[in-house]
Design a protein around this motif. Structure first.
Motif, short mmCIF file in Angstrom:
data_model
loop_
_atom_site.label_atom_id
_atom_site.label_comp_id
_atom_site.label_asym_id
_atom_site.label_seq_id
_atom_site.Cartn_x
_atom_site.Cartn_y
_atom_site.Cartn_z
N ALA A 1 2.95 0.47 25.27
CA ALA A 1 2.92 0.46 23.81
C ALA A 1 1.47 0.40 23.35
CB ALA A 1 3.70 -0.73 23.26
N TYR A 2 1.20 0.97 22.21
CA TYR A 2 -0.13 1.03 21.64
C TYR A 2 -0.03 0.55 20.19
CZ TYR A 2 -4.18 3.32 19.47
OH TYR A 2 -5.31 3.59 18.75
N ILE A 3 -0.96 -0.29 19.76
CA ILE A 3 -0.98 -0.77 18.37
C ILE A 3 -2.12 -0.06 17.65
CG2 ILE A 3 -1.31 -2.77 16.88
CD1 ILE A 3 -0.10 -4.47 19.17
N PRO A 4 -1.80 1.00 16.92
CA PRO A 4 -2.86 1.75 16.23
C PRO A 4 -3.36 1.08 14.96
CG PRO A 4 -0.76 2.83 15.90
CD PRO A 4 -0.51 1.68 16.83
N LEU A 5 -2.49 0.34 14.26
CA LEU A 5 -2.89 -0.26 12.99
C LEU A 5 -2.37 -1.69 12.88
CD1 LEU A 5 -2.10 2.72 10.59
CD2 LEU A 5 -4.37 1.91 11.24
N LEU A 6 -3.25 -2.57 12.46
CA LEU A 6 -2.91 -3.94 12.14
C LEU A 6 -3.85 -4.32 11.00
CD1 LEU A 6 -2.48 -6.98 14.45
CD2 LEU A 6 -3.83 -7.11 12.39
N GLU A 7 -3.28 -4.62 9.86
CA GLU A 7 -4.13 -4.92 8.71
C GLU A 7 -3.50 -5.98 7.83
OE1 GLU A 7 -6.81 -2.70 5.34
OE2 GLU A 7 -5.78 -1.50 6.84
N VAL A 8 -4.36 -6.79 7.24
CA VAL A 8 -3.97 -7.84 6.32
C VAL A 8 -4.81 -7.68 5.06
CG1 VAL A 8 -3.90 -10.34 5.96
CG2 VAL A 8 -3.37 -9.40 8.20
N LEU A 9 -4.20 -7.85 3.90
CA LEU A 9 -4.97 -7.78 2.66
C LEU A 9 -6.09 -8.80 2.70
CD1 LEU A 9 -2.17 -7.44 -0.06
CD2 LEU A 9 -3.68 -5.65 0.81
N PRO A 10 -7.30 -8.44 2.28
CA PRO A 10 -8.45 -9.34 2.36
C PRO A 10 -8.20 -10.72 1.75
CG PRO A 10 -9.17 -7.16 1.71
CD PRO A 10 -7.66 -7.13 1.71
N GLU A 11 -7.52 -10.78 0.62
CA GLU A 11 -7.30 -12.06 -0.05
C GLU A 11 -6.31 -12.96 0.69
OE1 GLU A 11 -4.87 -8.97 -2.41
OE2 GLU A 11 -6.79 -9.04 -1.37
N TYR A 12 -5.61 -12.43 1.69
CA TYR A 12 -4.65 -13.21 2.46
C TYR A 12 -5.18 -13.61 3.84
CZ TYR A 12 -0.93 -12.64 -0.91
OH TYR A 12 -0.16 -12.70 -2.04
N LYS A 13 -6.34 -13.15 4.20
CA LYS A 13 -6.88 -13.47 5.52
C LYS A 13 -7.28 -14.93 5.66
CE LYS A 13 -8.50 -8.90 6.71
NZ LYS A 13 -9.67 -8.07 6.99
N LYS A 14 -7.56 -15.59 4.59
CA LYS A 14 -8.02 -16.97 4.63
C LYS A 14 -6.96 -17.94 4.13
CE LYS A 14 -12.42 -15.79 5.34
NZ LYS A 14 -13.00 -15.86 6.61
#
Length: 112
Positions: A88-101
């Protein structure tokens, strides 16, 4: 595989500083529309539109979306491509900037 992908996304989101947020993790895109996918791909020179983003989620082998339970907004996602047997390959993993903290202490799961 769902638990592994969920843990990867959770580790990416975790920080001890801010208020408690209740999250919903979904392995389906039921109820997800392009207007719930705004704010991703920050600093990309040519970011995909929310409509294209929805299409790439729909065409992924597996996808998990993280939703803020209070707002219903998609705040993170992870996609995978796999042969369904070994790799398996994970091409995309993203979190909205305001939710990272944010502090992710409790998780509500659906589609488990």
């Amino acid at each position: 595989m769902f638990v592994t992908l969920q843990l990867i996304l959770l580790n990416f989101l975790y920080c001890k500083k801010l208020k408690l947020i209740y999250m919903i993790y979904k392995m389906s895109l039921e109820g997800i529309t392009s207007d719930k996918l705004k704010g991703f791909f920050v600093e990309w020179p040519n970011p995909p539109s929310p409509e294209t983003h929805l299409r790439l989620l729909e065409n992924s082998w597996k996808v998990i979306v993280a939703l803020d339970e209070e707002t219903g907004q998609v705040v993170g996602f992870i996609t995978s491509i796999s042969d369904g047997v070994l790799s398996a390959y994970i091409p995309l993993l993203e979190v909205l900037p305001e939710y990272k903290k944010r502090n992710w202490k409790r998780i509500s799961k659906t589609d488990a």
